[in-house]
Design an enzyme around this catalytic site. Sequence first.
Site, PDB file in Angstrom:
ATOM      1  N   HIS A  59     -28.695  22.697  64.752  1.00 15.54           N
ATOM      2  CA  HIS A  59     -30.097  23.100  64.999  1.00 15.54           C
ATOM      3  C   HIS A  59     -30.902  22.565  63.804  1.00 15.54           C
ATOM      4  CE1 HIS A  59     -33.522  25.254  66.346  1.00 15.54           C
ATOM      5  NE2 HIS A  59     -33.054  26.482  66.416  1.00 15.54           N
ATOM      6  N   LYS A  69     -30.801  22.927  91.419  1.00 12.67           N
ATOM      7  CA  LYS A  69     -30.276  22.211  92.597  1.00 12.67           C
ATOM      8  C   LYS A  69     -29.120  21.295  92.240  1.00 12.67           C
ATOM      9  CE  LYS A  69     -35.048  21.867  94.233  1.00 12.67           C
ATOM     10  NZ  LYS A  69     -36.159  20.908  94.304  1.00 12.67           N
ATOM     11  N   ARG A 113     -33.106  22.094  74.128  1.00 13.20           N
ATOM     12  CA  ARG A 113     -32.096  23.117  73.777  1.00 13.20           C
ATOM     13  C   ARG A 113     -31.144  23.236  74.951  1.00 13.20           C
ATOM     14  NH1 ARG A 113     -32.967  28.970  71.183  1.00 13.20           N
ATOM     15  NH2 ARG A 113     -33.286  27.568  69.417  1.00 13.20           N
ATOM     16  N   ARG A 121     -38.785  31.617  69.083  1.00  9.94           N
ATOM     17  CA  ARG A 121     -39.333  30.932  67.912  1.00  9.94           C
ATOM     18  C   ARG A 121     -39.402  29.413  68.070  1.00  9.94           C
ATOM     19  NH1 ARG A 121     -37.631  35.578  66.663  1.00  9.94           N
ATOM     20  NH2 ARG A 121     -36.058  35.020  68.173  1.00  9.94           N
ATOM     21  N   THR A 122     -38.271  28.812  68.427  1.00  7.52           N
ATOM     22  CA  THR A 122     -38.218  27.348  68.433  1.00  7.52           C
ATOM     23  C   THR A 122     -39.198  26.787  69.460  1.00  7.52           C
ATOM     24  OG1 THR A 122     -35.893  27.578  67.869  1.00  7.52           O
ATOM     25  CG2 THR A 122     -36.643  25.389  68.513  1.00  7.52           C
TER      26      THR A 122
HETATM   27  N1   CP Z   1     -34.116  30.741  65.291  1.00  3.01           N
HETATM   28  C1   CP Z   1     -34.149  30.420  66.599  1.00  3.01           C
HETATM   29  O1   CP Z   1     -33.645  29.374  67.017  1.00  3.01           O
HETATM   30  O2   CP Z   1     -34.780  31.325  67.374  1.00  3.01           O
HETATM   31  P1   CP Z   1     -35.027  31.174  68.958  1.00  3.01           P
HETATM   32  O3   CP Z   1     -33.662  31.260  69.628  1.00  3.01           O
HETATM   33  O4   CP Z   1     -35.920  32.331  69.345  1.00  3.01           O
HETATM   34  O5   CP Z   1     -35.644  29.846  69.207  1.00  3.01           O
END
Ligand code: CP
Length: 313
Positions: A131, A82, A103, A53-54
């Site tokens: 998040h 590496k 992320r 999603r993100t």
């Molecule tokens: N909600 C969310 O962060 O989903 P993803 O891990 O798929 O990005």
Amino acid sequence: MRHDHLITSKQFSRADIETVLDYAAEIDADPSAVADRHAGTLLGLLFFEPSTRTKMSFETAMKRLGGDVVDMGSIESSSVKKGETLADTVRVIEGYADALVLRHPKEGAATMASEFVDVPLVNAGDGAGQHPTQTMLDLYTIRENAGLDDLTIGIMGDLKYGRTVHSLAYALTNFDAHQHFISPESLQLPREVVYDLHQQDAPGIREHDSLEEILPSLDVLYVTRIQRERFPDENEYQKVAGEYQIDSDTLEAASDDLTIMHPLPRVDEIAPEIDETEHAAYFEQAHNGVPVRMALLDLLLSDDKAIGGEGDE
Ligand code: CP
């Protein structure tokens, strides 16, 4: 271009949140009005952990604003394999992109990385930390379905490792929401988060080990996955796996207006039979990621707009 970073939901004031949500609603109503706003802009995607999603909604958002993305790709196919440090990686990719989305499995990674770059850096999840862009789309979905004023919300599941929970809980203190946290004892909110929420004078912070007693009073139930990948010991995960599953029997005691949310992915927390009910808002929630991230990117990338304070948390 602004050089603000978006690291934690603690940066958001109520005014910031309302600015983003109002703008996201405008974009949602007429995406074509901003279709060329960032033509030529490149967003760098650095995902050191899996995401559907993100990552995809940031990519969609940037492309719908007229820009494009450059993607580091998987760890396996990059020079992270590496042994390149995160600091070096972000310093290199800021030369290729106008903003970065990161992320990373380590809590604090986004804060550290932001100290090495001048382009805006957005935290797309740092371990069990925060998040913040998920929080914006969560708030957007809550506002659409239940309203943010006078809200009673239950937040259930893995509250210890759930970064979406930590970010949402802080942001909701801007709205005096009554927040009920439901989890097994071993997955309670970190004590420092509880402390911070009390310091914010949040009006109704309560912890429970059972949903039953609180379910009838909830406007929103925010369900989360138990974050298996963050348990240091698989045996500890097995002790709590499968707790707190929602099905139609569970919901007999719920209000007809209850909105059920989940940041997704789900494993077995919500039975598929709930998906077609009026309660289910989790797919709508995931779709809201696009207009909300379009609004956030536009605000971060525009000289004339500002959100999130100084952005140096
Ligand atoms: N909600 C969310 O962060 O989903 P993803 O891990 O798929 O990005």
